[in-house]
Each structure stands twice: as structure tokens, then as C-alpha cells.
Scaffold this active site. Structure first.
Site, mmCIF file in Angstrom:
data_model
loop_
_atom_site.group_PDB
_atom_site.id
_atom_site.type_symbol
_atom_site.label_atom_id
_atom_site.label_comp_id
_atom_site.label_asym_id
_atom_site.label_seq_id
_atom_site.Cartn_x
_atom_site.Cartn_y
_atom_site.Cartn_z
ATOM 1 C CB ALA A 270 -0.938 -0.006 1.201
ATOM 2 C CG ASP A 271 3.573 2.490 3.272
ATOM 3 O OD1 ASP A 271 2.679 3.336 3.438
ATOM 4 O OD2 ASP A 271 4.160 1.922 4.207
ATOM 5 C CG LEU A 272 6.423 -0.307 -1.680
ATOM 6 C CD1 LEU A 272 6.858 -1.716 -2.041
ATOM 7 C CD2 LEU A 272 7.617 0.618 -1.625
#
Length: 396
Positions: A169-171
């Protein structure tokens, strides 16, 4: 030392990086790797919080912040905010991942800045969006994985939800933000105007659910865990040969026929249990057991060669050390050997997209906190005397 672009592609852009942890820094790394002058703004050492990825000397941090310059500014001081605004007035892009209310409290939101820089592109990354009932919640990758549906379809059936092994999700939020910035840069060439763009961990995760979203929104089907096997294309998944595991993907009727021939089971093509996709779906457990029984006669290498020669996609399941022993990975030159002035030789993964005329490189290894403060402030015209005063008063 002035900006050293990692590529000619974006060397005309200056980006002010107000981000920390992973999603925002990933966005800025993408821009830095393609040549943008990314100025990472951090709090002074004596004020820093737990904003690093395993510490600034750690491998995670070293990978994430290459090709950037670093300046420290105390954004709790009026002079620190004033210097930041001077930097932004000369920049093309700002990227921030504060909680949605923080930028307004500091007076560095888009509307407050665009008067001095009408072409400014302002990118915000948050956990759940800039507005709405959950906007002020703290965001974290695994929370978004769960709320966005990914964990409900990951893992073995009956064993409960499972996170994936990377902060996806961050990436994805970082990469989508970088893509949005580039779209805004292209649009600015027509309009001459900047704009505010924003994404979130939750939005990126929902988008990345891809065909699983259409299965629900169009077909009304709620996806469940399918473990290592594809939920709709059968047989596709993890299979065991004599010496270990491998992935096999059988897509389409022609490939299915070739697969059956290679495994010495041409009768499967007309077997009522396996002859078409619906039949294989109903009888997937029995089919998988028969496939594994036949694969057990030979090693992975034998089957990988035979299947690929027959046009059936397959491959090993590598541990991380084995990934970098793969001849194709080595041929693609994804690993870049660099030398950090602080840590010595390093090996880092480069960009996965190859531009032949304006390639990406690693022109700078990750800087120490505030390593370029005097250099960057000097570019703003701050005198040596003022630098000394600002340093003594804790502004940078």
C-alpha cells in the site's frame, strides 16, 4: 556541490520532499532517480522523531533516499517556515505526507503557496484521503492492506487473513503519486498552471485489487482466499516437483492441451472433470493432486525447460539471495554498484523501466541528515553570517 542529476529526463525539475517513512519517500525517489533535484527537508537532528526506516544508517533508508539532497529546517520556528517557503517559491513540485490538517496549521498548504508560485504542483499522500470520516486517522500499510481487501484474498483458505510480504500500500501510493505528478507536469505545459493532487494508502490499495473489484462490482462475487492458486484460471499456482516448488500458469485452451501433452496426460483434455474451465474449477483439488503426482517424477529444472519450450509459463520460486543469482536478473543489470562516502560500497536495485536515451542511474548515495543544508540555503542567497546565526538558533 550542486545538483547531480541521475538522469537527463527530469533534470529540469526541483522537488521539495517534506515526507517521511515510506510512501512519500518512495514517490520522491522515483522522481530523483529520473533526474529531479529532490531536496529532502528534515527536522534538525536534536528534534527528529522516529521518522526513519530502521535508522539512517540502515539498508532500508539507504535504498529509499538515494539521489536526493538533504536540508534540515525547524518547521516549529517562523524562520524555518519562511525559508521553506522560499525554497518552494523556486520549486516545481512539493510532496508531503503529513496528517491532512498539519499543512494548513503550518501555512504550507497548496492555496497558501500557489500565490507565490502559480505553477506549483503540490502532491499529498495520506492514509485515507484528505477529507471524509477517516481523513484524520493515522495511516499504516497493513491497515490499508486490510481495509482495501487485499488481506481477505491472501493466504490459504480457512487460515485467516494474511498480509503480503512487502509494504504494497505504501509503495503503490508513492508510485501513483509520482505518476500523478508527471501527469500534472505534462498538463502544466499546456495551461501554465500547477495544481493540487492527492492519493492515499487506502485508494491505492482499492485500485490495486484490480479484477477482484470487478468480480464484486460487476459480477456480484465476493472473492475469498485461494492460497497459491489463481482464483479463476485453473491450473495456475504453486506445484511441487521432485526437488522443490515451482509456479505454473496455464492460460487458455491451447496452452492447456500443450500442458497435458508435456505431462504425459493427453486424456485430461477430454476428461469430463477437466475438459473445460468450469469443470477444472469444480475439480481443482483433484487436478492439482494429479499434476503434483506427475511432476514428482522429475526435478524443477527439467519441467521448467520442457514447459517453457512448449509455451507454458513457469518458473522457480526464489528466495531473495537466489533472485540475484538468476541469469536474467543479472542480464537486466538491476543491481547498481555504488560507493557511499559514509558507508563505502553498496549494492542497490535500480529502476525497473529502461529509457534508452535518458537512462536512470544512482548519481548520489543517500545523504546524512542536513548534509546539504548550507549548500541549499546558499542557493537561496543566505549569507555566511546568517547561516551561522540560523544554525546557532536551531533553525536548521
Amino acid at each position: 556541490m550542486p545538483h547531480i542529476p541521475a538522469s537527463a529526463a527530469l533534470s529540469h525539475l526541483r522537488v521539495i520532499d517534506l515526507t517521511q517513512v515510506r510512501a512519500g519517500p518512495t514517490c520522491c525517489r522515483q522522481l530523483a532517480d529520473w533526474g529531479a533535484d529532490v531536496v529532502q527537508v528534515q527536522m534538525p537532528e536534536h528534534m527528529r522523531g522516529d521518522d526513519t526506516l530502521g535508522g539512517q544508517e540502515g539498508s532500508d533508508y539507504q535504498y529509499t533516499h538515494r539521489n536526493k539532497r538533504s536540508i534540515t529546517l525547524n518547521l516549529k520556528e517562523a524562520e524555518g517556515i519562511a525559508l521553506l517557503k522560499q525554497l518552494i517559491a523556486q520549486a516545481d513540485v512539493v510532496v508531503e505526507n503529513f496528517r491532512p490538517d498539519v499543512k494548513f496549521r503550518l501555512g504550507i498548504d497548496y492555496d497558501s503557496l500557489k500565490g507565490d508560485n502559480p505553477g506549483l504542483i503540490y502532491a499529498s499522500i495520506s492514509g485515507f484521503g484528505q477529507t471524509g470520516p477517516l481523513a484524520q486517522r493515522p495511516g499504516f500499510d497493513q491497515i490499508a492492506q486490510g481495509m482495501g481487501g487485499l488481506m481477505s484474498v491472501t493466504g490459504l483458505p480457512g487460515e485467516g487473513p494474511m498480509r503480503v510480504g512487502i509494504p504494497i500500500a505504501d509503495l503503490c501510493a508513492g508510485i501513483f503519486a509520482a505518476q500523478g505528478i508527471l501527469v500534472a507536469v505534462i498538463e502544466r505545459q499546456k495551461s501554465g498552471q500547477g495544481q493540487w493532487l492527492h492519493t492515499s494508502l487506502l485508494e491505492s490499495m482499492v485500485y490495486m485489487m484490480d479484477f477482484q473489484t470487478s468480480r464484486w462490482l460487476i459480477d456480484g462475487e465476493v472473492a475469498t482466499q485461494a492460497g497459491n492458486f489463481h482464483p479463476t484460471s485453473i491450473p495456475t499456482g504453486v506445484y511441487k516437483a521432485r526437488d522443490g516448488y515451482m509456479n505454473i500458469a496455464v492460460f487458455g485452451s491451447k496452452i492447456w492441451e500443450r500442458f497435458c501433452d508435456i505431462l504425459g496426460a493427453p486424456q485430461w483434455v477430454t476428461d469430463e472433470r477437466y475438459k473445460d474451465k468450469p469443470s477444472r474449477s469444480v475439480n481443482r483439488d483433484a487436478l492439482n493432486a494429479e499434476i503434483n503426482e506427475r511432476l514428482a517424477a522429475q526435478d524443477c529444472a527439467y519441467w521448467i525447460q520442457r514447459l517453457n519450450e512448449g509455451g507454458v509459463a513457469c518458473g522457480l520460486i526464489n528466495s531473495m539471495d537466489a533472485v540475484f543469482e538468476e541469469p536474467q536478473v543479472q542480464h537486466l543489470k538491476m543491481v547498481k554498484d555504488v560507493v557511499s562516502p559514509h558507508q563505502g560500497p553498496q549494492r542497490l536495485v535500480g529502476q525497473p523501466v529502461q529509457l534508452e536515451r535518458t537512462p536512470s542511474t544512482i548519481a548520489r548515495t543517500t545523504p546524512r541528515r542536513g548534509e546539504h543544508s548550507e549548500e541549499i540555503l546558499g542557493e537561496l542567497g543566505v549569507s555566511a553570517a546568517d547561516l551561522a546565526r540560523l544554525k546557532s538558533t536551531g533553525v536548521y
